[in-house]
Scaffold this motif. Structure first.
Motif, mmCIF file in Angstrom:
data_model
loop_
_atom_site.group_PDB
_atom_site.id
_atom_site.type_symbol
_atom_site.label_atom_id
_atom_site.label_comp_id
_atom_site.label_asym_id
_atom_site.label_seq_id
_atom_site.Cartn_x
_atom_site.Cartn_y
_atom_site.Cartn_z
ATOM 1 N N ALA A 230 0.852 -1.195 0.000
ATOM 2 C CA ALA A 230 0.000 0.000 0.000
ATOM 3 C C ALA A 230 0.883 1.239 0.000
ATOM 4 C CB ALA A 230 -0.909 -0.005 1.227
ATOM 5 N N ARG A 231 0.690 2.093 -0.980
ATOM 6 C CA ARG A 231 1.571 3.239 -1.136
ATOM 7 C C ARG A 231 0.921 4.514 -0.618
ATOM 8 N NH1 ARG A 231 4.217 5.450 -6.789
ATOM 9 N NH2 ARG A 231 5.634 6.971 -5.829
ATOM 10 N N PRO A 232 1.557 5.233 0.277
ATOM 11 C CA PRO A 232 0.994 6.501 0.751
ATOM 12 C C PRO A 232 0.833 7.493 -0.398
ATOM 13 C CG PRO A 232 2.779 5.767 2.181
ATOM 14 C CD PRO A 232 2.819 4.904 0.959
ATOM 15 N N VAL A 233 -0.262 8.249 -0.354
ATOM 16 C CA VAL A 233 -0.579 9.216 -1.402
ATOM 17 C C VAL A 233 -0.950 10.546 -0.757
ATOM 18 C CG1 VAL A 233 -2.147 9.774 -3.314
ATOM 19 C CG2 VAL A 233 -1.398 7.413 -2.963
ATOM 20 N N LEU A 234 -0.447 11.636 -1.301
ATOM 21 C CA LEU A 234 -0.864 12.968 -0.888
ATOM 22 C C LEU A 234 -2.096 13.344 -1.700
ATOM 23 C CD1 LEU A 234 2.591 14.780 -0.633
ATOM 24 C CD2 LEU A 234 1.177 13.898 1.227
ATOM 25 N N ASN A 235 -3.203 13.582 -1.005
ATOM 26 C CA ASN A 235 -4.488 13.817 -1.652
ATOM 27 C C ASN A 235 -4.619 15.289 -2.027
ATOM 28 O OD1 ASN A 235 -7.153 14.030 -2.449
ATOM 29 N ND2 ASN A 235 -8.014 13.566 -0.431
ATOM 30 N N LEU B 144 2.862 13.150 -11.465
ATOM 31 C CA LEU B 144 2.645 13.369 -10.038
ATOM 32 C C LEU B 144 2.166 12.091 -9.360
ATOM 33 C CD1 LEU B 144 0.963 16.893 -10.005
ATOM 34 C CD2 LEU B 144 3.156 16.282 -8.976
ATOM 35 N N ARG B 145 1.278 11.371 -10.030
ATOM 36 C CA ARG B 145 0.771 10.121 -9.440
ATOM 37 C C ARG B 145 1.867 9.087 -9.274
ATOM 38 N NH1 ARG B 145 -3.369 10.842 -13.338
ATOM 39 N NH2 ARG B 145 -2.556 9.062 -14.535
ATOM 40 N N LEU B 146 2.805 9.061 -10.210
ATOM 41 C CA LEU B 146 3.854 8.040 -10.202
ATOM 42 C C LEU B 146 5.129 8.514 -9.517
ATOM 43 C CD1 LEU B 146 3.449 6.648 -13.837
ATOM 44 C CD2 LEU B 146 2.480 5.753 -11.709
ATOM 45 N N GLY B 147 5.133 9.729 -9.020
ATOM 46 C CA GLY B 147 6.334 10.275 -8.396
ATOM 47 C C GLY B 147 6.533 9.795 -6.969
ATOM 48 N N ASP B 148 7.549 10.329 -6.332
ATOM 49 C CA ASP B 148 7.849 10.009 -4.938
ATOM 50 C C ASP B 148 8.072 11.314 -4.187
ATOM 51 O OD1 ASP B 148 8.465 8.764 -2.589
ATOM 52 O OD2 ASP B 148 10.510 8.198 -3.175
ATOM 53 N N PRO B 149 7.092 11.730 -3.372
ATOM 54 C CA PRO B 149 5.865 11.012 -2.995
ATOM 55 C C PRO B 149 4.822 11.042 -4.122
ATOM 56 C CG PRO B 149 5.809 13.221 -2.095
ATOM 57 C CD PRO B 149 7.176 13.057 -2.725
ATOM 58 N N ALA B 150 3.904 10.067 -4.050
ATOM 59 C CA ALA B 150 2.799 10.061 -4.998
ATOM 60 C C ALA B 150 1.821 11.174 -4.620
ATOM 61 C CB ALA B 150 2.093 8.710 -4.971
ATOM 62 N N VAL B 151 1.468 11.984 -5.589
ATOM 63 C CA VAL B 151 0.514 13.085 -5.383
ATOM 64 C C VAL B 151 -0.646 12.870 -6.343
ATOM 65 C CG1 VAL B 151 0.135 15.573 -5.477
ATOM 66 C CG2 VAL B 151 2.338 14.680 -4.694
ATOM 67 N N LEU B 152 -1.864 12.847 -5.805
ATOM 68 C CA LEU B 152 -3.041 12.670 -6.658
ATOM 69 C C LEU B 152 -3.724 14.015 -6.857
ATOM 70 C CD1 LEU B 152 -4.929 10.695 -8.158
ATOM 71 C CD2 LEU B 152 -6.298 10.611 -6.060
ATOM 72 N N PRO B 153 -3.613 14.612 -8.060
ATOM 73 C CA PRO B 153 -4.309 15.869 -8.352
ATOM 74 C C PRO B 153 -5.684 15.584 -8.946
ATOM 75 C CG PRO B 153 -2.874 15.336 -10.160
ATOM 76 C CD PRO B 153 -2.785 14.176 -9.190
ATOM 77 N N ARG B 154 -6.408 16.630 -9.252
ATOM 78 C CA ARG B 154 -7.667 16.491 -9.975
ATOM 79 C C ARG B 154 -7.438 16.889 -11.426
ATOM 80 N NH1 ARG B 154 -13.092 20.190 -9.902
ATOM 81 N NH2 ARG B 154 -14.411 18.764 -11.120
ATOM 82 N N VAL B 155 -7.871 16.070 -12.346
ATOM 83 C CA VAL B 155 -7.803 16.407 -13.767
ATOM 84 C C VAL B 155 -9.170 16.905 -14.183
ATOM 85 C CG1 VAL B 155 -7.426 15.531 -16.091
ATOM 86 C CG2 VAL B 155 -5.989 14.714 -14.201
ATOM 87 N N HIS B 156 -9.224 18.180 -14.632
ATOM 88 C CA HIS B 156 -10.501 18.799 -14.964
ATOM 89 C C HIS B 156 -10.286 19.844 -16.052
ATOM 90 C CE1 HIS B 156 -14.575 20.241 -14.396
ATOM 91 N NE2 HIS B 156 -14.152 21.465 -14.135
#
Length: 442
Positions: free
Chosen positions: A78-83, A400-412
């Motif tokens: 389980a990989r930590p993600v910055l929301n 960003l999703r695949l980086g370190d740390p993983a960051v999940l942005p919104r695509v809009h």
């Protein structure tokens, strides 16, 4: 005539591949065995040796590869993600993040604990008694409380114990489907209860329920909050007070599934139901989730009439859906401790969010735009949470999703939006570093 000497055969480089026992003896590998376990360590060693045998890496690279992979490997996949989506209760990210107090409680409960033991007498005690007490203190309107492993389990337990082989009366406007095709009606039917649908999609009156109760063998009246959609316009629904009076006249319990798990009203979300109000209005039993607006671990909460809750607790199915010691500890710390992250993110100061976004935008050279966050998790549909986001090129999203740390942005609207609402301020620097790396990789 003398025979010419044979050409020397070069030594097979594979003979220089380090042996497994030699690799296992390395201090770094020994430490990794204590952290990751023997099976995982041996698998990494074997993969590196096989790569060398295939000629993909030279033998001398086997040891550094093994050490490097073991050092970098986490104990969980389980990989930590910055929301950075602005969605507070994000189902795909595990819903509510636990508070520091809940995390401390989980660690304390990870060993041997008195989950079913009275240390004073040395005798077996009731499971989850301290969590029950914490829930009742947080929701005094409840006569008793029971915690199971999720909201669906709570509904299954209630309908099985109260209405197996009998009817559950439900409005057609409350027969909801949530994520992944999960339908409430199918769950109820799986318990052996019969669905007795009343009313229409937009209007259901108390007379509809009364006719059902008078003409069928009814085990429960179920009122469900349509948490992930809204019906507007020519609408009508029956109140819990009206259903309470009807239920008491006929001896039928009224169950209110409020969904997202508020125990008390929240002025920010005036249309979101809470357990205290539902119980005060007349519900005999309230069902709620623990890992949404309550901000705790995954859990299903059953709050209400003491006799009814104890009836559910004694049902054989209660054993199959009971909460484990870690969830019990986390829930106790959540409802009895400081406000959890979900509450802080929902009520984040708008001016501070804007200042943080502008600082991030200035450091990256990209504009800041208004961006409404959302409650998420099926809660408060359509309610905007005023905020701001840094607008990046859409191509940055995957990096960003695949980086370190993983960051999940919104695509809009063909843009990558980074919203800091659900990111602790102490992590702003990590987000900045991740953005710079993602932009450098394009």
């Amino acid at each position: 005539m003398s025979k010419p000497p044979e050409a020397a055969v070069p030594a097979d480089p594979r003979r220089h591949i380090p042996r497994t026992d030699a690799l296992l003896a390395l201090p770094a590998v020994a430490d990794a065995r204590d952290r990751l376990g023997d099976m995982a360590v041996r698998a990494i060693i074997r993969d590196a040796q096989e790569s060398a045998r295939r000629g993909e890496i030279p033998p001398e690279d086997v040891e550094p590869r093994v050490v490097g992979e073991l050092t970098a490997r986490p104990v969980s996949s389980a990989r930590p993600v910055l929301n950075a989506t602005g969605v507070v209760v994000h189902t795909n990210l595990g819903r509510a993040p636990l508070s520091a107090a809940a995390l401390e409680a989980v660690v304390a409960a990870s060993g041997y604990v008195d989950v079913e033991l009275d240390l004073q007498t040395g005798q077996r005690s009731k499971r989850g008694a301290t969590t029950r007490a914490a829930l009742l203190q947080a929701c005094p309107a409840a006569g008793d409380a029971l915690m199971v492993n999720n909201g669906a389990a709570a509904l299954v337990l209630a309908t099985t114990a109260l209405a197996a082989g009998r009817a559950v009366v439900i409005s057609r406007g409350e027969m909801i489907e949530i994520g992944a095709g999960f339908r409430l009606t199918e769950l109820i039917a799986s318990t052996g209860a019969r669905l007795h649908e009343v009313g229409t999609t937009n209007r259901t009156h108390v007379r509809d329920y009364a006719e059902a109760v008078a003409g069928d063998d009814v085990g429960a009246i179920l009122k469900v909050h349509p948490s992930n959609f809204r019906v507007e316009g020519f609408t009508s629904e029956t109140s819990l007070t009206e259903l309470r009076d009807l239920g008491r006249t006929h001896g039928v319990p009224v169950i209110a599934d409020i969904g997202s798990g508020l125990l008390q009203p929240d002025p920010l979300l005036p249309d979101e139901p809470d357990a205290t109000t539902a119980l005060t209005a007349g519900a005999d039993l309230v069902i709620a989730s623990g890992d949404k607006l309550l901000g705790g671990p995954q859990a299903g909460l059953l709050l209400g009439d003491a006799v009814l809750v104890q009836r559910l607790a004694r049902h054989p199915l209660a054993r199959a859906v009971r909460a484990d010691k870690l969830a019990l500890a986390a829930m106790e710390a959540t409802v009895g401790g400081p406000r959890p992250p979900v509450h802080e993110y929902l009520h984040a100061d708008a001016d501070r969010l804007r200042a943080r976004a502008e600082s991030l935008g200035a450091a990256t050279g990209f504009p800041v735009v208004e961006h409404d966050g959302r409650v998420g998790g099926g809660g408060a549909p359509g309610v905007p949470l005023r905020g701001w986001a840094v607008r990046l090129p859409v191509g940055a999203a995957q990096r960003l999703r695949l980086g370190d740390p993983a960051v999940l942005p919104r695509v809009h609207e063909s843009a990558c939006l980074v919203d800091l609402r659900c990111i602790p301020e102490a992590d702003d620097a990590r987000v900045l570093a991740a953005i710079k790396q993602a932009l450098a990789d394009q």
